[in-house]
Enzyme design. Sequence first.
Site, PDB file in Angstrom:
ATOM      1  N   ARG A 208       0.941  -1.106   0.073  1.00 21.78           N
ATOM      2  CA  ARG A 208       0.152   0.035  -0.051  1.00 21.78           C
ATOM      3  C   ARG A 208       0.822   1.296   0.040  1.00 21.78           C
ATOM      4  O   ARG A 208       2.013   1.248   0.102  1.00 21.78           O
ATOM      5  CB  ARG A 208      -0.793   0.058   1.350  1.00 21.78           C
ATOM      6  N   GLY A 209       0.021   2.350  -0.091  1.00 22.49           N
ATOM      7  CA  GLY A 209       1.088   3.613  -0.082  1.00 22.49           C
ATOM      8  C   GLY A 209       1.083   3.769  -1.742  1.00 22.49           C
ATOM      9  O   GLY A 209       1.645   3.036  -2.533  1.00 22.49           O
TER      10      GLY A 209
ATOM     11  N   GLN B 139      -2.757   2.469   9.892  1.00 19.05           N
ATOM     12  CA  GLN B 139      -1.472   2.657   9.143  1.00 19.05           C
ATOM     13  C   GLN B 139      -0.368   3.364  10.169  1.00 19.05           C
ATOM     14  O   GLN B 139       0.721   2.996   9.955  1.00 19.05           O
ATOM     15  CB  GLN B 139      -1.248   3.015   7.957  1.00 19.05           C
TER      16      GLN B 139
ATOM     17  N   ASP C  76      -1.908  10.687  -2.108  1.00 16.91           N
ATOM     18  CA  ASP C  76      -2.190   9.921  -3.168  1.00 16.91           C
ATOM     19  C   ASP C  76      -2.381  10.303  -4.468  1.00 16.91           C
ATOM     20  O   ASP C  76      -2.477   9.608  -5.357  1.00 16.91           O
ATOM     21  CB  ASP C  76      -3.359   8.842  -2.555  1.00 16.91           C
TER      22      ASP C  76
ATOM     23  N   LYS D 272      -4.844   9.848   2.950  1.00 18.10           N
ATOM     24  CA  LYS D 272      -5.665   8.790   3.942  1.00 18.10           C
ATOM     25  C   LYS D 272      -6.617   9.806   4.707  1.00 18.10           C
ATOM     26  O   LYS D 272      -6.647  10.794   4.990  1.00 18.10           O
ATOM     27  CB  LYS D 272      -4.466   8.284   4.959  1.00 18.10           C
TER      28      LYS D 272
END
Length: 365
Positions: A65-66, A215, A256, A267
């Site tokens: 992820r990321g 996270q 993102d 996020k």
Amino acid sequence: MYRPGNADWWCRSLENKSLNIAKSIWWENGVIHMLDQTKLPAKEVKLHITNADDLIESIKRLSIRGAPALGVAGAYGMLLVADDWKDSSEAPDWEAIKSDLEPLRNARPTAVNLSWAIHRILEEAESQNPANKSEAYHLMKQQAMALHQEDEDRCREIGEYGAELLSDTSQVVTHCNTGALATGGIGTALGVIYAAVMHGKNISVYADETRPLLQGARLTAWELQRANIPVTVMTDGMAAPLMQRENIDAVIVGADRIANNGDTANKIGTYQLAIAAKAHDVPFYVAAPTSTIDTSLESGEDIPIEMRGSDEVIRWGDIPTAPKNIPVYSPAFDVTPAQYIAGIITDVGIAREPYDFSGFIGSEK
Ligand code: MRU
């Protein structure tokens, strides 16, 4: 500005300072290897992925992820999708591979690096007119490796630019995980922290836990603890009172997708953090590679926001945390309007208001 300019300096400094920085993803012998981030911090489990369906599944459940790491996963994933091209003397069928790549491209819609990486590699490979599928596969492989290396370099550059914004004893708030686990290098917002520490600064970090998938608590705290950087975990709602009572020098988060006008998707929980920072005169920075800027979008209104399943919000493992059949609202990301952002720290410098990335080249998706 002092710029070490080479990777050697970084490698030596990383070792000297014992910054034990993790590696999220790598390609070896036709296999994608990754740390399964859903298992951290309890266990360090590696996944060895050999087909596109498993990769898509691992992306959807956030084993990897990321945004920048998703770009790298997309780049290597193309090689799994094109596996039967490896030894084929047939002419490349670009339309067929584009459609075969759609499920991978759409595995997570907000992080633009995923579709950017696939678009870029396809375009570069096709433009070289390879004679057959095998040649095309090897071109894509070279480009996937180069893209990973580029991401690593971009993280270093972001770190160098961002480190200059921090004083010798800065206290920084961050959200989600933006470190080595989220990128192909040392990270974006956390890259700034690592770089500042490598330049001898004593930085301490407050990490939002980052509901609902934690996270911040699971991954950022794990990374910073390994690197011996002081880190304190708090729930997302504790950031505003922290800024009210303590000397916080900066908030630094990742991204993102960034629209032309600087509006930034990150996020869920980032927007409220930006509002709280503004209310307390704390500069709020976004750190992201230029590959996260989407010049096809005028503003944040156009950014697609991924919605997640209700269980992530109303279950704690097997334990329900809300009544049965309760409706749930669960966007994975929010958009922080540019007016709240004091600067966007990129690999080519720090952009400031008024943001306008419309003439920016090289980020077509
Ligand atoms: O849902 P995730 O964990 O993929 O969300 C990640 C983030 O929002 C990060 O802040 C962003 O991708 C930047 S990572 C350098």
